[in-house]
Design a protein around this motif. Structure first.
Motif, PDB file in Angstrom:
ATOM      1  N   TYR A  16      26.449  74.544  33.417  1.00  0.00           N
ATOM      2  CA  TYR A  16      25.038  74.734  33.736  1.00  0.00           C
ATOM      3  C   TYR A  16      24.834  74.854  35.241  1.00  0.00           C
ATOM      4  O   TYR A  16      24.006  75.632  35.717  1.00  0.00           O
ATOM      5  CB  TYR A  16      24.198  73.546  33.221  1.00  0.00           C
ATOM      6  CG  TYR A  16      24.045  73.436  31.730  1.00  0.00           C
ATOM      7  CD1 TYR A  16      23.677  72.236  31.156  1.00  0.00           C
ATOM      8  CD2 TYR A  16      24.251  74.525  30.876  1.00  0.00           C
ATOM      9  CE1 TYR A  16      23.506  72.106  29.785  1.00  0.00           C
ATOM     10  CE2 TYR A  16      24.099  74.401  29.511  1.00  0.00           C
ATOM     11  CZ  TYR A  16      23.721  73.189  28.973  1.00  0.00           C
ATOM     12  OH  TYR A  16      23.560  73.051  27.615  1.00  0.00           O
TER      13      TYR A  16
ATOM     14  N   TYR B 204      22.552  77.617  37.031  1.00  0.00           N
ATOM     15  CA  TYR B 204      21.310  77.274  37.719  1.00  0.00           C
ATOM     16  C   TYR B 204      21.436  77.502  39.224  1.00  0.00           C
ATOM     17  O   TYR B 204      20.530  78.006  39.874  1.00  0.00           O
ATOM     18  CB  TYR B 204      20.917  75.815  37.461  1.00  0.00           C
ATOM     19  CG  TYR B 204      20.797  75.428  36.016  1.00  0.00           C
ATOM     20  CD1 TYR B 204      20.867  74.095  35.633  1.00  0.00           C
ATOM     21  CD2 TYR B 204      20.621  76.375  35.012  1.00  0.00           C
ATOM     22  CE1 TYR B 204      20.758  73.707  34.305  1.00  0.00           C
ATOM     23  CE2 TYR B 204      20.513  76.003  33.682  1.00  0.00           C
ATOM     24  CZ  TYR B 204      20.588  74.679  33.331  1.00  0.00           C
ATOM     25  OH  TYR B 204      20.482  74.293  32.019  1.00  0.00           O
TER      26      TYR B 204
ATOM     27  N   THR C  65      26.384  75.007  25.013  1.00  0.00           N
ATOM     28  CA  THR C  65      25.288  74.454  24.215  1.00  0.00           C
ATOM     29  C   THR C  65      25.600  74.569  22.736  1.00  0.00           C
ATOM     30  O   THR C  65      25.357  73.646  21.944  1.00  0.00           O
ATOM     31  CB  THR C  65      23.982  75.205  24.525  1.00  0.00           C
ATOM     32  OG1 THR C  65      23.815  75.297  25.929  1.00  0.00           O
ATOM     33  CG2 THR C  65      22.787  74.510  23.912  1.00  0.00           C
TER      34      THR C  65
ATOM     35  N   PHE D  55      13.565  73.582  23.321  1.00  0.00           N
ATOM     36  CA  PHE D  55      14.957  73.972  23.146  1.00  0.00           C
ATOM     37  C   PHE D  55      15.063  75.454  22.793  1.00  0.00           C
ATOM     38  O   PHE D  55      15.740  76.223  23.471  1.00  0.00           O
ATOM     39  CB  PHE D  55      15.629  73.126  22.068  1.00  0.00           C
ATOM     40  CG  PHE D  55      17.039  73.552  21.778  1.00  0.00           C
ATOM     41  CD1 PHE D  55      17.352  74.271  20.624  1.00  0.00           C
ATOM     42  CD2 PHE D  55      18.056  73.288  22.682  1.00  0.00           C
ATOM     43  CE1 PHE D  55      18.660  74.688  20.381  1.00  0.00           C
ATOM     44  CE2 PHE D  55      19.356  73.708  22.446  1.00  0.00           C
ATOM     45  CZ  PHE D  55      19.664  74.410  21.296  1.00  0.00           C
TER      46      PHE D  55
ATOM     47  N   GLN E 258      14.905  76.869  26.412  1.00  0.00           N
ATOM     48  CA  GLN E 258      16.297  76.939  26.833  1.00  0.00           C
ATOM     49  C   GLN E 258      16.988  78.191  26.305  1.00  0.00           C
ATOM     50  O   GLN E 258      17.636  78.919  27.067  1.00  0.00           O
ATOM     51  CB  GLN E 258      17.045  75.694  26.354  1.00  0.00           C
ATOM     52  CG  GLN E 258      18.474  75.617  26.838  1.00  0.00           C
ATOM     53  CD  GLN E 258      19.160  74.324  26.434  1.00  0.00           C
ATOM     54  OE1 GLN E 258      18.506  73.377  26.005  1.00  0.00           O
ATOM     55  NE2 GLN E 258      20.465  74.266  26.577  1.00  0.00           N
TER      56      GLN E 258
ATOM     57  N   GLY F 244      15.745  80.904  28.634  1.00  0.00           N
ATOM     58  CA  GLY F 244      16.822  80.547  29.548  1.00  0.00           C
ATOM     59  C   GLY F 244      18.075  81.382  29.393  1.00  0.00           C
ATOM     60  O   GLY F 244      18.771  81.658  30.375  1.00  0.00           O
ATOM     61  N   TYR F 245      18.393  81.794  28.171  1.00  0.00           N
ATOM     62  CA  TYR F 245      19.639  82.549  27.966  1.00  0.00           C
ATOM     63  C   TYR F 245      19.388  83.975  27.473  1.00  0.00           C
ATOM     64  O   TYR F 245      19.848  84.950  28.073  1.00  0.00           O
ATOM     65  CB  TYR F 245      20.542  81.841  26.936  1.00  0.00           C
ATOM     66  CG  TYR F 245      20.916  80.416  27.274  1.00  0.00           C
ATOM     67  CD1 TYR F 245      21.129  79.477  26.269  1.00  0.00           C
ATOM     68  CD2 TYR F 245      21.076  79.995  28.590  1.00  0.00           C
ATOM     69  CE1 TYR F 245      21.485  78.172  26.561  1.00  0.00           C
ATOM     70  CE2 TYR F 245      21.415  78.686  28.894  1.00  0.00           C
ATOM     71  CZ  TYR F 245      21.613  77.785  27.873  1.00  0.00           C
ATOM     72  OH  TYR F 245      21.960  76.483  28.156  1.00  0.00           O
TER      73      TYR F 245
ATOM     74  N   GLY G 261      14.278  77.961  31.973  1.00  0.00           N
ATOM     75  CA  GLY G 261      15.158  77.483  30.909  1.00  0.00           C
ATOM     76  C   GLY G 261      15.901  76.228  31.312  1.00  0.00           C
ATOM     77  O   GLY G 261      16.150  75.341  30.493  1.00  0.00           O
ATOM     78  N   ALA G 262      16.256  76.155  32.608  1.00  0.00           N
ATOM     79  CA  ALA G 262      16.976  74.981  33.101  1.00  0.00           C
ATOM     80  C   ALA G 262      16.110  73.736  32.986  1.00  0.00           C
ATOM     81  O   ALA G 262      16.569  72.678  32.537  1.00  0.00           O
ATOM     82  CB  ALA G 262      17.382  75.194  34.556  1.00  0.00           C
TER      83      ALA G 262
ATOM     84  N   GLN H 209      15.900  72.732  29.461  1.00  0.00           N
ATOM     85  CA  GLN H 209      17.134  72.086  29.011  1.00  0.00           C
ATOM     86  C   GLN H 209      17.187  70.648  29.491  1.00  0.00           C
ATOM     87  O   GLN H 209      17.548  69.741  28.737  1.00  0.00           O
ATOM     88  CB  GLN H 209      18.340  72.879  29.520  1.00  0.00           C
ATOM     89  CG  GLN H 209      19.675  72.228  29.233  1.00  0.00           C
ATOM     90  CD  GLN H 209      20.144  71.341  30.380  1.00  0.00           C
ATOM     91  OE1 GLN H 209      20.169  71.767  31.515  1.00  0.00           O
ATOM     92  NE2 GLN H 209      20.473  70.090  30.085  1.00  0.00           N
TER      93      GLN H 209
END
Lengths: 170, 400, 242
Positions: B202, B206, B249, B280, B284, B288-289, B318-319, B322
């Motif tokens: 991560y 990040y 993850t 989530f 995330q 995030g992804y 997203g970080a 998470q």
């Protein structure tokens, strides 16, 4: 060289102002040392004045970590003798002209102890009318009263006003 | 062509507005910390069930990003990719600034912040927090030394020590940050060494995203040229790190789902945890992804500067999601003291624990972020951190 | 009676008295063999613990909680941010719906996770097994609260304004939990407030290291368990009937 007269003038000014400085120092009230219980302290007054913090720091570690509870240097025992009645008749070491606070305010040294430790001798807060024996709906607690009365009058029966506490406890 | 680093002019209204705005956020954060210290944590939303709240979400994010931000410099210094050398000074600076911001939040949130200094000599060798006193100080030292070797020609002999030292130190530091949670045997969300590896992965994602955002802001704001080659390199790194983060993850949750004793917890996070489930999946995974990955891999958007900035912002969002799920979700799910029984008590056993962050916690968390950013904004004006130009002719070894 | 006989009576009487006097301290010493004098440090000769018989524990009874609150000057409130050192946990079997209850407090583990994680060593285990918080060096980081498997610890969220009891210092920003009534143990009372208060005598305090103590004998005779025994913490608090 060039400004040597300036230097002498400045020195002269400082000397002239000196009495003024000590006069304002005289405005700080000297600590009021109320007579404690008993004939004398556990150690010499002189020794205690200089070393009470070292003594307390050392003893607290022994009590905390080893369970050694001798009275000689224990904080609780200090309070037993040195807590004298304040204006409301409550025996405490905090508050205006009370033992610990008086000297510490004069010396401008913060007393960290009473954030956690009771400033009153053993047995006094057990009779505290605000700490309820039972939990119950509507049982007001000291903590909640204080929280709501923060800026207003001192809480009922506390014996120590918030303003006085403010001088010693942040 | 020779790369020249030059201080930012920092004369524009925009610069002063940024500095002033960040400074104001810092002051607001400090005001929040003062109130929390004066009145106690009673004014916050944290309680005896959720003991680490929003400030810790921000703080751990900043610390993890700090470690990852140094990665750009490590690629140059440790892995020898010359193309990243001009990017290295900002990387080291950002690492220091982000760590400082994260630590500030952590230390200001302590119940007895006035005692923070005693951690320097009251040491518990089994406590990760005690390790961190050494690890974080050492990180500052190595990163500062690294920056010095990049700015001062006379310090060049120290460059390998600084580069390798910072790299290894940062791996240990991030491992420690993951093990803060990994070592907690009692909670179903934690108790796995996997968290150390997850946090390292991560951190790469990040840190690079934050680096990219700071770089873009600095160059677009100061109108210095930033070529496609630099952009492409950073974009490629982000794509790989998104994939790695998603993989980490996936393995974590897959393992949990496999164990019957973890089903209740996984159901809470993945299905019926309300806010945590939303954070989530939407926060995330999607924001995030998934979306950044598509933006950065798809042919028609992958070279687009706006897409790169948008993807980086989404990665940061997203970080935070998470971190919220990990730190707060992990506490919201109650401890299981009696498997097979339903528990209830006056101390909220057996219940999902409630948490609503107070405005003080938002102020403190954002204040920490502001401390990091104001430090960077100020430093690039007084130090020769940023190259005058990162245009392709200058920065791309394969140009022309 | 001649002088010699009088002398003999006095001699025998005195000898008996002296013998009796010699025995008395021995008898007294035996009675207080487990009580430490104030200057003596706690030692690992003792390991203090509790045995809780949950079959005797009444659903809805809160005497142990009330006693602990009174003993330590806790407010007794049960809001989200209020300190609870001991609480009654009501359990319902998921399959059979059978209910029972038990008190839950700091388990005074042999291998306490809270001690492992504390950055300053404020959370520590005393030689005699009691796990305590040294609030002089607690910085209020709450890592121990994260680590405890039993949710035993509470943070004091607000100023207590000198309402603390003299024997139980506690303060804003520091973490606290059940002390196994260490002040009573050190004074030689060898019991806890909760054990004294329980109307069914469900809580038994004693020295786990003393094979002659009631608690050790009960543990050796009847089945008992640690809560979350799978964690391998070797708790000082044991439960029977769960």
């Amino acid at each position: 060289m060039l400004a040597s007269w300036l230097k002498s003038a400045a020195l002269g000014l400082m000397v002239a102002l000196l009495p003024l400085a000590s006069a304002s120092a005289g405005d700080v009230p000297k600590p009021v040392i109320q007579k404690a219980k008993g004939e004398q302290c556990v150690e010499d007054t002189d020794y205690m004045r200089r070393n009470h913090m070292k003594v307390l720091n050392h003893h607290r570690d022994k009590t905390m970590h080893q369970g050694i509870r001798t009275k000689q240097h224990s904080l609780k025992n200090c309070i037993e003798c040195h807590a004298t009645p304040n204006a409301e008749g409550q025996r405490t070491v905090l508050g205006k002209d009370q033992f610990c606070q008086s000297c510490h305010t004069y010396a401008a040294v913060q007393v960290d102890c009473f954030q956690c430790h009771s400033s009153k001798p053993a047995g006094s807060t057990a009779m505290h009318p605000i700490i309820p024996a039972q939990t119950g709906v509507g049982a007001q607690t000291a903590a909640s009263i204080r929280h709501h009365a923060r800026s207003a009058a001192p809480a009922v029966g506390s014996g120590v006003s918030v303003k006085d506490l403010a001088g010693v406890i942040k | 062509m020779h790369i020249v680093n030059r201080e930012l002019d920092g004369n524009s209204a925009g610069y002063w507005a940024l500095l002033g705005g960040l400074g104001l956020l810092v002051l607001i954060g400090l005001f929040a910390a003062y109130n929390m210290e004066h009145h106690g944590h009673v004014i916050t939303g944290m309680n005896n069930q959720i003991v680490w709240g929003l400030p810790h979400v921000f703080a751990v994010f900043l610390i993890v990003a700090a470690s990852g931000a140094l990665n750009v410099a490590s690629v140059a210094g440790v892995f020898g990719k010359k193309a990243y050398k001009p990017l290295a000074p900002l990387s080291a600076l950002l690492a220091i600034a982000l760590l400082a911001g994260g630590l500030a939040v952590l230390m200001l949130d302590l119940g007895r912040a006035d005692r923070a200094i005693i951690t320097a000599w009251e040491i518990n060798p089994t406590s990760v927090f005690s390790w961190n006193v050494v690890l974080y100080s050492g990180f500052f030292g190595f990163a500062a030394m690294y920056l010095w070797t990049m700015l001062d020609k006379t310090a060049k002999p120290l460059y390998p020590v600084a580069a390798y030292g910072a790299f290894i130190w940062r791996l240990i530091l991030t491992t420690g940050t993951g093990l803060i949670f990994g070592f907690l045997v009692a909670r179903q969300a934690y108790a796995t060494g996997l968290l150390a590896l997850m946090f390292i992965i991560y951190s790469l994602l990040y840190g690079t995203a934050v680096y990219l955002l700071v770089l873009m802001t600095a160059y677009l704001g100061s109108k210095r040229p930033l070529g496609a080659a630099v952009q492409r390199r950073l974009k490629n790194m982000l794509v790989i790190f998104i994939a790695a983060s998603f993989y980490a993850t996936l393995v974590y949750h897959l393992t949990n789902v496999y164990f019957a004793k973890q089903w209740d917890f996984e159901r809470f996070i993945l299905l019926d945890g309300g806010l945590y489930t939303n954070l989530f999946w939407i926060g995330q995974v999607v924001i995030g992804y998934a979306i950044p990955f598509i933006l950065l891999a798809a042919p028609n958007t992958r070279d687009n500067r706006a897409a790169l900035i948008a993807a980086s912002i989404m990665i940061v969002v997203g970080a935070l999601a998470q971190m919220y799920v990990t730190i707060i979700g992990g506490q919201a799910f109650p401890l299981e003291l009696f498997p097979g029984f339903t528990e209830s008590s006056s101390f909220f056993d057996g219940q999902i624990h409630a948490y609503t962050p107070s405005h003080w916690e938002w102020m403190l968390g954002i204040g920490g972020l502001a401390i990091a950013l104001v430090a960077v904004t100020f430093a690039v004006k007084i130090l020769r951190i940023l190259p005058e130009s990162l245009a392709d002719e200058v920065a791309d070894p394969h140009a022309k | 009676m001649n002088q010699f006989e009088q002398y003999r009576r006095k001699f025998i009487g005195g000898a008996l008295a002296a013998t009796g006097a010699a025995f008395v301290p021995g008898v007294m010493l035996m009675e207080v063999a487990h009580s430490r004098s104030p200057e003596e440090a706690a030692s690992n000769k003792n390991r203090w613990g509790l045995l809780i018989d949950t079959t005797k524990c009444g659903n809805g009874c809160n005497e142990c909680v009330t006693a602990c609150n009174t003993e330590h000057g806790l407010s007794g409130k049960t809001g989200l941010q209020d300190s609870q050192w001991i609480r009654k946990v009501e359990l319902t079997n998921n399959k059979t719906n059978a209910t029972h209850s038990l008190p839950m407090m700091c388990q005074h583990c042999e291998e306490p996770p809270c001690v492992d994680v504390c950055p300053t060593g404020a959370s520590f285990k005393r030689e005699d097994g009691i796990v305590l918080v040294d609030r002089h060096i607690c910085i209020g980081c709450r890592y121990c609260m994260m680590a405890c498997p039993y949710k035993a610890r509470s943070l004091v969220h607000e100023d207590l304004n000198d309402t603390q009891l003299a024997h139980m210092p506690r303060g804003k920003g520091c973490v606290e939990s059940c002390t196994l009534c260490v002040h009573k143990v050190d004074a030689g009372e060898n019991t806890t407030a909760c054990a004294q208060a329980c109307p069914e005598q469900a809580i038994l305090f004693g020295d786990l290291n003393d094979p002659a103590s009631e608690i050790a004998q009960r543990l050796a005779t009847y089945a008992s368990k640690e809560v979350r025994a799978d964690l391998g913490l070797n708790t000082g608090v044991r439960y029977s009937g769960i």
